[in-house]
Structures are given as C-alpha cells and as structure tokens.
Scaffold this motif. Sequence first.
Motif, PDB file in Angstrom:
ATOM      1  N   ASP A 194       0.857  -1.108  -0.117  1.00  0.00           N
ATOM      2  CA  ASP A 194      -0.009  -0.125  -0.059  1.00  0.00           C
ATOM      3  C   ASP A 194       0.870   1.307   0.029  1.00  0.00           C
ATOM      4  OD1 ASP A 194      -2.336   1.060  -0.029  1.00  0.00           O
ATOM      5  OD2 ASP A 194      -2.144   1.593   2.235  1.00  0.00           O
ATOM      6  N   LYS A 195       2.082   0.977   0.494  1.00  0.00           N
ATOM      7  CA  LYS A 195       3.045   2.105   0.531  1.00  0.00           C
ATOM      8  C   LYS A 195       3.847   2.619  -0.634  1.00  0.00           C
ATOM      9  CE  LYS A 195       5.246   0.330   4.095  1.00  0.00           C
ATOM     10  NZ  LYS A 195       6.205  -0.079   5.279  1.00  0.00           N
ATOM     11  N   CYS A 196       3.490   1.644  -1.654  1.00  0.00           N
ATOM     12  CA  CYS A 196       4.458   1.985  -2.802  1.00  0.00           C
ATOM     13  C   CYS A 196       3.914   2.953  -3.567  1.00  0.00           C
ATOM     14  CB  CYS A 196       4.174   0.387  -3.678  1.00  0.00           C
ATOM     15  SG  CYS A 196       5.264   0.759  -5.172  1.00  0.00           S
ATOM     16  N   ILE A 197       5.007   3.829  -4.023  1.00  0.00           N
ATOM     17  CA  ILE A 197       4.711   5.148  -4.933  1.00  0.00           C
ATOM     18  C   ILE A 197       4.960   4.845  -6.337  1.00  0.00           C
ATOM     19  CG2 ILE A 197       4.562   6.557  -2.984  1.00  0.00           C
ATOM     20  CD1 ILE A 197       7.397   7.361  -3.564  1.00  0.00           C
ATOM     21  N   LYS A 198       5.409   3.583  -6.781  1.00  0.00           N
ATOM     22  CA  LYS A 198       5.786   3.338  -8.035  1.00  0.00           C
ATOM     23  C   LYS A 198       7.045   4.291  -8.548  1.00  0.00           C
ATOM     24  CE  LYS A 198       2.679   0.036  -9.428  1.00  0.00           C
ATOM     25  NZ  LYS A 198       1.665  -0.102 -10.675  1.00  0.00           N
ATOM     26  N   CYS A 199       8.113   4.423  -7.773  1.00  0.00           N
ATOM     27  CA  CYS A 199       9.096   5.299  -8.311  1.00  0.00           C
ATOM     28  C   CYS A 199      10.079   4.455  -8.989  1.00  0.00           C
ATOM     29  CB  CYS A 199       9.937   5.959  -7.096  1.00  0.00           C
ATOM     30  SG  CYS A 199      10.594   4.829  -6.212  1.00  0.00           S
ATOM     31  N   ARG A 242      -4.462  -2.655  -6.473  1.00  0.00           N
ATOM     32  CA  ARG A 242      -4.094  -3.589  -7.524  1.00  0.00           C
ATOM     33  C   ARG A 242      -2.816  -3.578  -8.307  1.00  0.00           C
ATOM     34  NH1 ARG A 242      -9.292  -3.604 -10.987  1.00  0.00           N
ATOM     35  NH2 ARG A 242      -8.045  -1.785 -11.933  1.00  0.00           N
ATOM     36  N   ASN A 263      -0.120  -1.937  -7.199  1.00  0.00           N
ATOM     37  CA  ASN A 263       1.028  -2.120  -6.504  1.00  0.00           C
ATOM     38  C   ASN A 263       1.121  -3.554  -6.162  1.00  0.00           C
ATOM     39  OD1 ASN A 263       1.392   0.597  -6.345  1.00  0.00           O
ATOM     40  ND2 ASN A 263       0.787   0.701  -4.131  1.00  0.00           N
ATOM     41  N   GLU A 270      -1.066  -2.247 -14.372  1.00  0.00           N
ATOM     42  CA  GLU A 270      -1.509  -0.794 -14.210  1.00  0.00           C
ATOM     43  C   GLU A 270      -0.461   0.082 -13.676  1.00  0.00           C
ATOM     44  OE1 GLU A 270      -6.315  -1.848 -13.908  1.00  0.00           O
ATOM     45  OE2 GLU A 270      -4.852  -1.986 -12.088  1.00  0.00           O
ATOM     46  N   SER A 271      -0.309   1.293 -13.988  1.00  0.00           N
ATOM     47  CA  SER A 271       0.645   2.279 -13.595  1.00  0.00           C
ATOM     48  C   SER A 271       0.145   2.866 -12.319  1.00  0.00           C
ATOM     49  CB  SER A 271       1.046   3.279 -14.653  1.00  0.00           C
ATOM     50  OG  SER A 271      -0.054   3.941 -14.914  1.00  0.00           O
ATOM     51  N   SER A 272      -1.175   2.801 -12.276  1.00  0.00           N
ATOM     52  CA  SER A 272      -1.462   3.469 -10.982  1.00  0.00           C
ATOM     53  C   SER A 272      -0.940   2.842  -9.553  1.00  0.00           C
ATOM     54  CB  SER A 272      -3.080   3.471 -11.011  1.00  0.00           C
ATOM     55  OG  SER A 272      -3.491   3.833 -12.005  1.00  0.00           O
ATOM     56  N   SER A 273      -0.851   3.601  -8.859  1.00  0.00           N
ATOM     57  CA  SER A 273      -0.257   2.898  -7.438  1.00  0.00           C
ATOM     58  C   SER A 273      -1.360   2.901  -6.485  1.00  0.00           C
ATOM     59  CB  SER A 273       0.865   3.632  -6.937  1.00  0.00           C
ATOM     60  OG  SER A 273       0.769   5.022  -6.986  1.00  0.00           O
ATOM     61  N   HIS A 274      -2.192   2.170  -6.796  1.00  0.00           N
ATOM     62  CA  HIS A 274      -3.249   1.580  -5.963  1.00  0.00           C
ATOM     63  C   HIS A 274      -3.116   0.290  -5.607  1.00  0.00           C
ATOM     64  CE1 HIS A 274      -4.834   0.087  -9.658  1.00  0.00           C
ATOM     65  NE2 HIS A 274      -5.609   0.956 -10.054  1.00  0.00           N
TER      66      HIS A 274
END
Lengths: 294, 336
Positions: A182-187, A219, A221, A213-217
């Motif tokens: 959940d913490k992932c910000i996809k950096c 799913r 993440n 999906e590129s969104s960091s929600h």
Amino acid sequence: MKELREHAKELLEKGEVSAVIGYSQVSEKRTKPIIVTDPQDTDQLVFNEYCLNNLAVYLTKARIKVSCRTKDKTLKLAVTAKPCDVHSVVALIQENQIHREDIHIISFNCHGVAKDFGFEFSGDNIASKCINCETHKPLYFDKIFGEEKETPKASDDAMERIQEIERMSHQERFEFFKNEFDKCIKCYACRAVCPLCYCQRCITDKTIPRWIESSSHMRGNFAWNIVRAFHLSGRCTGCGECERACPVDIPLSLLNRRMAIKAKKSFSYVSGRSLETPTLVGSFNEKDNDELFM
Amino acid sequence: MDEKIILKDDLLRICGDVIDKGHILLCPVMNEYSIVKDFSRIKLDASALPAGTSFKCYVFPKTEPVLYYKRSKSDVQLIDVNIDRKNIVILGAKPCDANSLNIMKHLFNWDYSDEFFNLREKNFIIIGLMCSHYDEYCFCTSVDSSPVSEKGSDIFLIPVDENKFAMRIITEKGSEFISPYAEYLKTGDENISKQITENVKLPKVAFDSNEVYEWLGENFESPKWEGIGNLCLSCAKCAFVCPVCHCFDIVDEDYSYTEGRRMKNWDGCQFGNFTMHASGHNPRDIQSKRYRQRVNHKFRYYVDKFGEILCTGCGRCSRGCPVSIDIKEIVSNCKD
C-alpha cells in the motif's frame, strides 16, 4: 587503498579498460559510485565498509557499454565489486548480458558493509545480507585486495521475520503484504538499482496491452511487486539494493530472500554462484522437483 | 504580526479537538507525515530531520480517479468524481515543506485550474514549526528560504522552551482556525521569539540561484550533464519524495468492455518513457538529457514561468538517492 588506485591507474594508462566503475568517498561514513575514465581521477577510488552500492548495475547500462567501444576494439570495463556483487556479475554473465572477457573484476576480502550511511559500521549497523554471509572471498576476480577480517556479530532479524510470515495464515500473509505494498509509490527505484532488472523495456512500461496498471493503488502495487518478485525468483542474488533504495521502506528482501530459499530447497540452486551452471529458469531436467506446480 | 504564547499541553488539546471535529490531523511521526488519531504520539521536535516523504500526497495523491466512464455502442457517458473535502490540519510542518503548496499552486492554476488540487489546498491549515536541524543535504538558504521562514505557514510555531511555543498567526486562514481557541493563547513578546530565530544555525548558502539561472541558460549543451547521466539510474525517487515535483500522467483503466475510469498518477521526468512520443521518437532519449531537464525545470523554466524556484531546499532527493547524486553539489557546480 593505494594498491587499488595504482591498479586502476595502470589499467587505464595501459588502455586495458575504458573505465573503472568504483566508489568514491563523499563524507566520512558515506561513499558514492564513480565512473573513472581519466587515470588522474583514480586517486578518488576507495573501498571500505561504507561501499553499499552494488555497482554491477552499471554493467548493462547502454551508455556505458557504448562508451567502452572504441573504433577498432572493444575495451574491457573494470568494476569494483564486493564478493556478493560478484554474484550479480556472474548472474549477468550466466544470462548472456555481458561476457566474462569484457569485464575486469576488482574485488576485495569483505567482512560486511554498513546498513546505512552515516553511522558507524558495527553489529548494530550491518547490512542484513552480511550477517550470515558465506562468501567473504569473491568466487571470481581478476584482482583482489584487502585483508581478511572478522564480521561483526548480529542477529538475523530478517530471517526471523521470514519465518514469522511463513507461520501466518494465507489471510494474514495477504494482509501483511497488502499493508506493505500500500505504501508503494511506483518510483521504480527497486527496478533501477537492481543489476538483474536489465530489461531494455520493462513489462510495466508496456501500454498496449497494459499488463500492469501504472496507478499505485492496491491492484497496481500488488501487480508490480509480485511480478517483480516472480521475475527475480531463482535469479535474485540477494544484494538487498532494492530494499535500501525503497523510499517507503517496503521490506522487499523478505520476498526475494524467501524465493531464493525456495529455489535452493527445491532445485539446490543458488543464483550467481557458478559460471559453469546454466540458469535455473533457463534449464530443464526431467528430475526437477515439480511440487511447485498446481 | 500577531504573536501569542501557547503551552504545549494546550496545543495538544487543540489537536484533540481537531480530531474530535472529524478533521484530519497530519504530523511528522517516525519519518513520515502520518494521520494522527492519538495525539499523545505527537512530538513537536524542531531538531528532527525532514520526514522521508513530504505531505504532497495529501493534496496531490499518488493516484486518483478524475472521472469514470461508461461506454455503450452509440455513446460514452462521463461520471464525475466526488473530491474528498475533509479539512486537513498539518501540525509541525518544516518550513521547507510548508511553502511547497504555494510553489505548486502556480502550476495547478496556470492554463487550467485544477479543482482537485485547489479544493484540497483550500481545506489545508499548515501549522509550521521552526527548524533547528540541518545536515549535509539541507540547502533552504540557497533557494530564498530559511529554517525560520514563515512562508506557506498559516500559523508558525517557535519553541520557547520545552513546554511553550511562541505562535505567530500569519494568514487569515490561520487566524480563523485559531479563534475558537483564544482562551489558550497568552500575549507573546515578539522580541523573545526573534532572539530565538536569530540564533538558529543556518545551512551555509551553497549557490546563488540567480547565477545558476544564468548559467543554465547558456550551458544547455554542457559536457557536465553527461557525467551525471552516466551515474543516474533513471528512477523517480527524487521526484516522488520532492515536496514540489508535480508531474503527472493520465491513464485510462478499463474494468470491463463497458466501464472504466481515468486516473491521474504521479510521473517522474527521469523515467525513460516520460517524453516518449507515440511515433517512437523520444526527445529526451538518454539520461543526461533527462537530468538536465530536471535541473533546468527547477532552477530556470519554473522561474521564467512563475517567478519562483521549483525547490524548497529540503534535500530529500539527495538524502535518498540510491547512487548518492547530490543536487546541491550539482547546482553549486553550475558555473564555469
């Protein structure tokens, strides 16, 4: 240190290598990567307990590969590598990303590195990969420096956490990783620092179709972190750079280490240990353990 | 300026009331700005390091839907999103974080007024706290700020002693927020707090931002960029921990053939595909060009457009860089 600098200088002066990838000191307890091409700059090179980076990551960087090719011949690249970083170099050779003859490995007798920059190296500040490390001497090298010293004693907290997670029910385990991911910000710092994440185009960058999906929600993440763990199964050499780079402290090494344990138990395979062995995912034996199949 | 004195216990009582009212209370706890439910966890420590990430994600979330859509054979139906309008109170924001919304505001109100940002920003109360910490990465004094800057704060706190704060009420928003709690406030003495702020040790000024601005304009093709480009590994950690980096990407996510949503996600200029065109052409195809863009955007383009530097000097990007690239050092070397 003096020998290391002299050796690097000689390599560059004789034209045996195009560059030496090494460490330079930033402050007392901190180093940073440096790519030396001018023999005069070799006096910046250091090696100590604060050399945390795994420099094998630079070996597959296109720009550096290009700059080491001159008109008439391909020059070698010299890399300073801790014994554990040599595992990454070996894995890259095993996977045909680089050739052994193109790389000049400068390694060290290692007794561990610090967990964090800026703090004294000791049993309280030692990288978790070093605690039960078995390779204090590099398995492959062209030149070796440093004396053998004792590794500071520390308890292997990460192993205890892995066992703790193994004891959890499926639901509990899911919740644990849900909270972490959940913490992932996809950096994608984990991907960037990983020597084995060398794909020119990562699956997450593919948009038609978009697999991840590129969104960091949640799913997105989950998809990213699980796919990365899968892609590293039986390949990760356990350098721990992804965990160190993560800005939100996701314990990625728990996943990667657990997968490595599984690979060892099921196939007696440890990544990056031998140039003669084919890779785990790239080889098949009819006697392979098939318990993992559903 | 309106200056008051408030006891720490009374400040915490106000926090309790904020939570009771159903507002969100954000505080730097354990290296991040987190939502605090139990106000005994609040440590108002002026000497703490800046939190690992800024509070940017509460006004500009890492991912959020901007609309939902339904498709049929003949039509596309768009459905609006309800934006969360909760009041957020940030207690103990570092001066380098407090000013971030003011800087980002320009972008989100430039050619288009971004209601997502604006609505949330309107509902923010920032209670800044003087900063007495600095390390080798801090450089707020080089970007027109300082550890005692009130810029961006609605209310600014200066620790007088362990149990007492001098409270400066800066904006109307701040005054409105604090007015129900007038009973806790005592008359303060500006001279005492001034003495404290004057004695705060300042990070050394590392560069002159005007000189950097000039240099960047003349050195687009400088060979310096290549050296940095070779070291940088192209992650977006620097952009994502930055309190003022604001680039985003718009993507559509289909749930099914007929339904989906449009998402606004953080994006980072160091990613290889950041400027990738549909044709396959990429104007920033190599890392050195991408790093050059990062520095230029912060210290030249944003200044040209909005008259402010896109940097608060918090040093997070350098402190966290996996390969220890230090922006302060790089910008300090932006001279001949």
